[in-house]
Design a protein around this motif. Sequence first.
Motif, PDB file in Angstrom:
ATOM      1  N   ASP A  20      53.432  12.541  51.872  1.00  0.00           N
ATOM      2  CA  ASP A  20      54.006  12.252  53.184  1.00  0.00           C
ATOM      3  C   ASP A  20      53.160  12.958  54.227  1.00  0.00           C
ATOM      4  O   ASP A  20      52.744  14.099  54.012  1.00  0.00           O
ATOM      5  CB  ASP A  20      55.464  12.736  53.255  1.00  0.00           C
ATOM      6  CG  ASP A  20      56.221  12.130  54.420  1.00  0.00           C
ATOM      7  OD1 ASP A  20      55.860  12.433  55.589  1.00  0.00           O
ATOM      8  OD2 ASP A  20      57.160  11.350  54.188  1.00  0.00           O
ATOM      9  N   ARG A  26      57.649  17.091  53.577  1.00  0.00           N
ATOM     10  CA  ARG A  26      57.163  17.578  52.285  1.00  0.00           C
ATOM     11  C   ARG A  26      57.838  18.891  51.910  1.00  0.00           C
ATOM     12  O   ARG A  26      58.253  19.083  50.762  1.00  0.00           O
ATOM     13  CB  ARG A  26      55.645  17.768  52.307  1.00  0.00           C
ATOM     14  CG  ARG A  26      54.855  16.475  52.483  1.00  0.00           C
ATOM     15  CD  ARG A  26      53.407  16.647  52.031  1.00  0.00           C
ATOM     16  NE  ARG A  26      52.756  17.792  52.632  1.00  0.00           N
ATOM     17  CZ  ARG A  26      52.137  17.783  53.810  1.00  0.00           C
ATOM     18  NH1 ARG A  26      52.113  16.660  54.541  1.00  0.00           N
ATOM     19  NH2 ARG A  26      51.545  18.865  54.272  1.00  0.00           N
ATOM     20  N   ASP A  46      48.986  14.543  52.030  1.00  0.00           N
ATOM     21  CA  ASP A  46      49.396  14.224  53.400  1.00  0.00           C
ATOM     22  C   ASP A  46      48.859  12.874  53.878  1.00  0.00           C
ATOM     23  O   ASP A  46      48.993  12.530  55.048  1.00  0.00           O
ATOM     24  CB  ASP A  46      48.986  15.333  54.368  1.00  0.00           C
ATOM     25  CG  ASP A  46      47.477  15.557  54.406  1.00  0.00           C
ATOM     26  OD1 ASP A  46      46.736  14.779  53.764  1.00  0.00           O
ATOM     27  OD2 ASP A  46      47.049  16.512  55.084  1.00  0.00           O
ATOM     28  N   ASP A  66      55.492   8.070  51.042  1.00  0.00           N
ATOM     29  CA  ASP A  66      55.914   7.501  52.315  1.00  0.00           C
ATOM     30  C   ASP A  66      55.249   6.133  52.455  1.00  0.00           C
ATOM     31  O   ASP A  66      54.179   5.890  51.889  1.00  0.00           O
ATOM     32  CB  ASP A  66      55.486   8.419  53.463  1.00  0.00           C
ATOM     33  CG  ASP A  66      56.130   8.037  54.788  1.00  0.00           C
ATOM     34  OD1 ASP A  66      57.035   7.177  54.791  1.00  0.00           O
ATOM     35  OD2 ASP A  66      55.715   8.594  55.821  1.00  0.00           O
ATOM     36  N   MET A  69      51.331   5.956  56.063  1.00  0.00           N
ATOM     37  CA  MET A  69      50.505   7.158  55.977  1.00  0.00           C
ATOM     38  C   MET A  69      49.098   6.852  56.457  1.00  0.00           C
ATOM     39  O   MET A  69      48.646   5.706  56.375  1.00  0.00           O
ATOM     40  CB  MET A  69      50.450   7.671  54.527  1.00  0.00           C
ATOM     41  CG  MET A  69      51.739   8.255  53.996  1.00  0.00           C
ATOM     42  SD  MET A  69      51.525   9.040  52.360  1.00  0.00           S
ATOM     43  CE  MET A  69      51.268   7.601  51.313  1.00  0.00           C
ATOM     44  N   THR A  94      61.040   6.187  52.653  1.00  0.00           N
ATOM     45  CA  THR A  94      60.606   5.830  53.995  1.00  0.00           C
ATOM     46  C   THR A  94      61.777   5.668  54.949  1.00  0.00           C
ATOM     47  O   THR A  94      62.948   5.711  54.536  1.00  0.00           O
ATOM     48  CB  THR A  94      59.804   4.506  53.933  1.00  0.00           C
ATOM     49  OG1 THR A  94      59.335   4.149  55.223  1.00  0.00           O
ATOM     50  CG2 THR A  94      60.688   3.384  53.395  1.00  0.00           C
ATOM     51  N   LYS A 116      64.907   7.634  53.900  1.00  0.00           N
ATOM     52  CA  LYS A 116      64.909   9.088  54.085  1.00  0.00           C
ATOM     53  C   LYS A 116      66.269   9.639  54.507  1.00  0.00           C
ATOM     54  O   LYS A 116      66.481  10.853  54.419  1.00  0.00           O
ATOM     55  CB  LYS A 116      63.832   9.485  55.099  1.00  0.00           C
ATOM     56  CG  LYS A 116      62.419   9.341  54.552  1.00  0.00           C
ATOM     57  CD  LYS A 116      61.380   9.786  55.545  1.00  0.00           C
ATOM     58  CE  LYS A 116      59.977   9.683  54.951  1.00  0.00           C
ATOM     59  NZ  LYS A 116      58.926  10.087  55.916  1.00  0.00           N
TER      60      LYS A 116
END
Length: 216
Positions: A20, A26, A46, A66, A69, A94, A116
Motif C-alpha cells: 500500500d 501499512r 509502497d 491496494d 498504487m 481498497t 478498507k
Amino acid sequence: MEISKTTQQPPSRIRVLIADDHVTVREGLTAIIGRQPDMVVIAEADNGRDCVERWLECRPDVALLDLRMPALDGVGAIEEIRREDSSARLIILTTFDTDNDISRAIMAGAKGYMLKDARREELLDCIRGVHAGETRIPPSLVAKLAAGVSGEALTSRELEVLTLLARGHSNKDISARLNIGETTVKSHLRSIFSKLQVLSRTEAITVASRRGLIRL
C-alpha cells in the motif's frame, strides 16, 4: 524405564505481505495482523513494482494489495505475480468498489476483494479463508459485480466517446477529436444508452462513473 515424550510443534503462522502506498495504512495493518497468533507480516511494499519484487523474494502465503498504487497498480501486480505462480493467494484491499474494479481484479487472479472500511474481523477472516484456498468476496460486492457483468460491454470506441462526453465535449467536438462523423457519434451514443440502460447523457455519465468505466 525411560518414557519418551513427543514434542508438539506449534502450527506455522500465515506469512503476509502488505502492499500500500500509504504508510499509515501499512502500519495499521501490520499492527492488526501482528496481534494475531496465527499470522505474521514478513514484508511491506509502497508501490506495485516493489510488491512484485518483495513477493518474489519472500514468497508469502498471502498478500494484501491496494488497487491504486504508483509504478504498477494492484491488478498489474497480481498479473505479474501469477505469471510466476498461478497458485499465489492475493487479496485486493481498497476503497474502490465499482464493478469494473472488482471484475478486473478477479479476472487478474485475486482470491479476495475487501474494502478498507471492512471490520477487522472480516479482514482477518478473509486472510485465513484465502490462505485455506477459498475465494472471499463480500456478498454486497458480488451483487455489484453481477449487476455489472449482466449488461453488454461497451466497445473501446464507445468508451472513448463516453469519456469525452463526461469531459463536457459536444457531439461536434467528439466528432472532430475522434475523426468520425457526427452521425456516427450519435449512433455510438444510442448504443451506449442502450447498453447502460439509461435515457440521458447525464445518467450515462453517472452510471459509467459508478461502474468504474470512466473516471471524472
